[in-house]
Design a protein around this motif. Structure first.
Motif, PDB file in Angstrom:
ATOM      1  N   THR A 180       7.653  69.432  -6.309  1.00 19.93           N
ATOM      2  CA  THR A 180       8.079  68.534  -7.382  1.00 19.93           C
ATOM      3  C   THR A 180       8.398  67.141  -6.856  1.00 19.93           C
ATOM      4  N   MET A 181       8.615  66.999  -5.551  1.00 17.08           N
ATOM      5  CA  MET A 181       8.962  65.707  -4.965  1.00 17.08           C
ATOM      6  C   MET A 181       7.735  64.905  -4.540  1.00 17.08           C
ATOM      7  N   SER A 182       6.527  65.384  -4.862  1.00 11.75           N
ATOM      8  CA  SER A 182       5.309  64.697  -4.433  1.00 11.75           C
ATOM      9  C   SER A 182       5.199  63.297  -5.032  1.00 11.75           C
ATOM     10  N   GLY A 183       5.643  63.119  -6.263  1.00 16.48           N
ATOM     11  CA  GLY A 183       5.593  61.796  -6.869  1.00 16.48           C
ATOM     12  C   GLY A 183       6.476  60.802  -6.151  1.00 16.48           C
ATOM     13  N   MET A 184       7.636  61.259  -5.662  1.00 13.80           N
ATOM     14  CA  MET A 184       8.537  60.389  -4.922  1.00 13.80           C
ATOM     15  C   MET A 184       7.892  59.931  -3.618  1.00 13.80           C
ATOM     16  N   LEU A 185       7.299  60.852  -2.879  1.00 12.89           N
ATOM     17  CA  LEU A 185       6.654  60.490  -1.617  1.00 12.89           C
ATOM     18  C   LEU A 185       5.469  59.565  -1.839  1.00 12.89           C
ATOM     19  N   SER A 186       4.745  59.768  -2.924  1.00 15.03           N
ATOM     20  CA  SER A 186       3.625  58.898  -3.231  1.00 15.03           C
ATOM     21  C   SER A 186       4.093  57.471  -3.481  1.00 15.03           C
ATOM     22  N   ALA A 187       5.153  57.324  -4.260  1.00 13.47           N
ATOM     23  CA  ALA A 187       5.661  55.979  -4.562  1.00 13.47           C
ATOM     24  C   ALA A 187       6.151  55.279  -3.308  1.00 13.47           C
ATOM     25  N   ILE A 188       6.856  56.004  -2.445  1.00 10.82           N
ATOM     26  CA  ILE A 188       7.439  55.381  -1.259  1.00 10.82           C
ATOM     27  C   ILE A 188       6.376  55.077  -0.214  1.00 10.82           C
ATOM     28  N   ALA A 189       5.541  56.061   0.131  1.00 12.12           N
ATOM     29  CA  ALA A 189       4.573  55.876   1.210  1.00 12.12           C
ATOM     30  C   ALA A 189       3.499  54.859   0.845  1.00 12.12           C
ATOM     31  N   ASN A 190       2.969  54.950  -0.365  1.00 12.72           N
ATOM     32  CA  ASN A 190       1.927  54.004  -0.763  1.00 12.72           C
ATOM     33  C   ASN A 190       2.458  52.579  -0.844  1.00 12.72           C
ATOM     34  N   THR A 191       3.640  52.421  -1.382  1.00 14.50           N
ATOM     35  CA  THR A 191       4.168  51.079  -1.600  1.00 14.50           C
ATOM     36  C   THR A 191       4.637  50.444  -0.304  1.00 14.50           C
ATOM     37  N   ARG A 192       5.384  51.168   0.470  1.00 12.18           N
ATOM     38  CA  ARG A 192       6.018  50.574   1.645  1.00 12.18           C
ATOM     39  C   ARG A 192       5.084  50.479   2.845  1.00 12.18           C
ATOM     40  N   GLU A 193       4.129  51.390   2.989  1.00  7.75           N
ATOM     41  CA  GLU A 193       3.339  51.423   4.214  1.00  7.75           C
ATOM     42  C   GLU A 193       1.832  51.310   3.983  1.00  7.75           C
ATOM     43  N   LEU A 194       1.292  52.170   3.156  1.00 14.20           N
ATOM     44  CA  LEU A 194      -0.164  52.312   3.109  1.00 14.20           C
ATOM     45  C   LEU A 194      -0.867  51.080   2.567  1.00 14.20           C
ATOM     46  N   ALA A 195      -0.471  50.609   1.399  1.00 13.91           N
ATOM     47  CA  ALA A 195      -1.184  49.500   0.760  1.00 13.91           C
ATOM     48  C   ALA A 195      -1.162  48.211   1.584  1.00 13.91           C
ATOM     49  N   PRO A 196      -0.017  47.752   2.105  1.00 10.17           N
ATOM     50  CA  PRO A 196      -0.043  46.517   2.891  1.00 10.17           C
ATOM     51  C   PRO A 196      -0.888  46.624   4.162  1.00 10.17           C
ATOM     52  N   VAL A 197      -0.819  47.773   4.847  1.00  8.58           N
ATOM     53  CA  VAL A 197      -1.565  47.928   6.096  1.00  8.58           C
ATOM     54  C   VAL A 197      -3.072  47.967   5.833  1.00  8.58           C
ATOM     55  N   VAL A 198      -3.497  48.697   4.812  1.00  8.08           N
ATOM     56  CA  VAL A 198      -4.923  48.767   4.489  1.00  8.08           C
ATOM     57  C   VAL A 198      -5.468  47.390   4.128  1.00  8.08           C
ATOM     58  N   VAL A 199      -4.727  46.646   3.327  1.00 11.82           N
ATOM     59  CA  VAL A 199      -5.157  45.308   2.943  1.00 11.82           C
ATOM     60  C   VAL A 199      -5.257  44.399   4.166  1.00 11.82           C
ATOM     61  N   ALA A 200      -4.280  44.494   5.069  1.00  4.66           N
ATOM     62  CA  ALA A 200      -4.287  43.640   6.255  1.00  4.66           C
ATOM     63  C   ALA A 200      -5.465  43.955   7.166  1.00  4.66           C
ATOM     64  N   ILE A 201      -5.760  45.231   7.365  1.00  6.18           N
ATOM     65  CA  ILE A 201      -6.886  45.606   8.228  1.00  6.18           C
ATOM     66  C   ILE A 201      -8.207  45.154   7.610  1.00  6.18           C
ATOM     67  N   ALA A 202      -8.358  45.341   6.302  1.00  4.07           N
ATOM     68  CA  ALA A 202      -9.581  44.885   5.640  1.00  4.07           C
ATOM     69  C   ALA A 202      -9.713  43.371   5.717  1.00  4.07           C
ATOM     70  N   LEU A 203      -8.612  42.662   5.574  1.00  2.00           N
ATOM     71  CA  LEU A 203      -8.649  41.202   5.661  1.00  2.00           C
ATOM     72  C   LEU A 203      -9.044  40.755   7.060  1.00  2.00           C
ATOM     73  N   ALA A 204      -8.528  41.438   8.078  1.00  2.00           N
ATOM     74  CA  ALA A 204      -8.879  41.085   9.451  1.00  2.00           C
ATOM     75  C   ALA A 204     -10.357  41.330   9.725  1.00  2.00           C
ATOM     76  N   ALA A 205     -10.869  42.469   9.236  1.00  2.00           N
ATOM     77  CA  ALA A 205     -12.265  42.813   9.505  1.00  2.00           C
ATOM     78  C   ALA A 205     -13.243  41.959   8.728  1.00  2.00           C
ATOM     79  N   LYS A 206     -12.882  41.554   7.523  1.00  2.00           N
ATOM     80  CA  LYS A 206     -13.825  40.847   6.663  1.00  2.00           C
ATOM     81  C   LYS A 206     -13.650  39.333   6.721  1.00  2.00           C
ATOM     82  N   VAL A 207     -12.449  38.862   6.489  1.00  2.00           N
ATOM     83  CA  VAL A 207     -12.205  37.423   6.389  1.00  2.00           C
ATOM     84  C   VAL A 207     -11.846  36.831   7.741  1.00  2.00           C
ATOM     85  N   GLY A 208     -10.999  37.549   8.514  1.00  2.00           N
ATOM     86  CA  GLY A 208     -10.554  37.013   9.794  1.00  2.00           C
ATOM     87  C   GLY A 208     -11.689  36.755  10.760  1.00  2.00           C
ATOM     88  N   THR A 209     -12.623  37.687  10.863  1.00  2.00           N
ATOM     89  CA  THR A 209     -13.758  37.471  11.758  1.00  2.00           C
ATOM     90  C   THR A 209     -14.615  36.293  11.307  1.00  2.00           C
TER      91      THR A 209
END
Length: 285
Positions: free
Chosen positions: A102-131
């Motif tokens: 039942t706590m899966s929604g809580m972990l999804s909100a915390i992990a996606n918001t605090r860690e996953l989304a910013p890191v994925v965006v940064a890596i994609a930006l480095a690979a595509k725009v930064g180069t």
């Protein structure tokens, strides 16, 4: 003959020290470049605002294709979907072991918001725009265009680096929002649709754990990552040497450095923004 042999042995003996000195000199050169670029951002915004707008347009819709279909936004969307799917799978399997699905929604909100989304965006930006930044600035360096700018009394660092950093910081916001939305949708799809969890329970704990403060902090991380990626790639392009092959090597080094910096900054900013003992909004823990 003896003198040549002595000089050769002396050169070999002092080679490690020379490499250390060269490494420290390179670090100092890059740190100086970062400081000058950041300090010159107000100057670039005032005197080179047309160039800033041109860079925003190029990063958004031009060759770097941040917002156009199939560009960085497509990469971010696909990477966020894949990463969030794995997060949903492991979250569901791990919580099933302790009977707390039942706590899966809580972990999804915390992990996606605090860690996953910013890191994925940064890596994609480095690979595509930064180069792309490294290639553009590096090509100007090896063709003596940067020296020509300095000769014409145009400040090369604000004109080439500060404008690109500003453009990346502006354009990363919509990219981050798309990646975050993709992460939310993907995790919910895996847990609710494929995993058979209760949709109402998932949504309840998801909205309970998600707070506007987390969204603001997460967006701040994405903006900081975009600035760091742009600074690193512009610096490597600015100091590129050795012809076209040197520019390619500079792009590879810049990408490795940017990804390493993203990982270190992610840990430091998580501790700085949410503390060593994070709290979950709405749950009192």
């Amino acid at each position: 003959m003896v003198d040549i042999d002595v000089r050769y042995r002396l050169r070999r003996a002092t080679a490690p020290a020379h490499r250390v000195v060269d490494g420290l000199a390179s670090i100092g050169r890059h740190v100086t470049f970062y400081c000058k670029t950041i300090a010159s951002m107000p100057f670039a915004l005032i005197h080179y605002r047309k160039h800033v707008l041109a860079q925003i347009s190029e990063v958004s819709f031009g060759t770097n294709s941040v917002l156009s279909g199939g560009g960085t936004i497509g990469i971010v969307f696909a990477m966020s979907l894949a990463a969030a799917m794995m997060l949903g799978v492991e979250t569901q399997r791990g919580l099933e072991l302790v009977g707390m699905t039942t706590m899966s929604g809580m972990l999804s909100a915390i992990a996606n918001t605090r860690e996953l989304a910013p890191v994925v965006v940064a890596i994609a930006l480095a690979a595509k725009v930064g180069t792309g930044f490294t290639a553009q600035v590096g090509a100007m360096r090896i063709s003596d265009e940067i020296d020509a700018l300095d000769a014409m009394a145009i400040r090369s660092i604000p004109f080439l680096a500060s404008t690109r950093v500003l453009a990346a910081m502006v354009c990363v916001i919509p990219i981050y929002m798309v990646g975050l939305l993709a992460s939310y949708l993907s995790t919910r799809l895996v847990i609710v649709v494929w995993g058979g969890a209760s949709a109402g329970t998932y949504d309840y704990f998801f909205h309970l754990a998600l707070s506007p403060q987390d969204l603001v902090y997460s967006a701040l991380k994405a903006v900081v990552f975009a600035a760091v990626v742009s600074l690193v790639h512009c610096a490597y392009g600015y100091y590129a040497s050795g012809g076209p092959s040197g520019v390619g090597q500079a792009a590879g080094r810049a990408l490795r450095t940017a990804i390493l910096a993203i990982g270190i900054l992610d840990v430091l900013m998580t501790f700085a923004l949410w503390g060593l003992v994070p709290q979950i909004p709405g749950l009192g823990i």
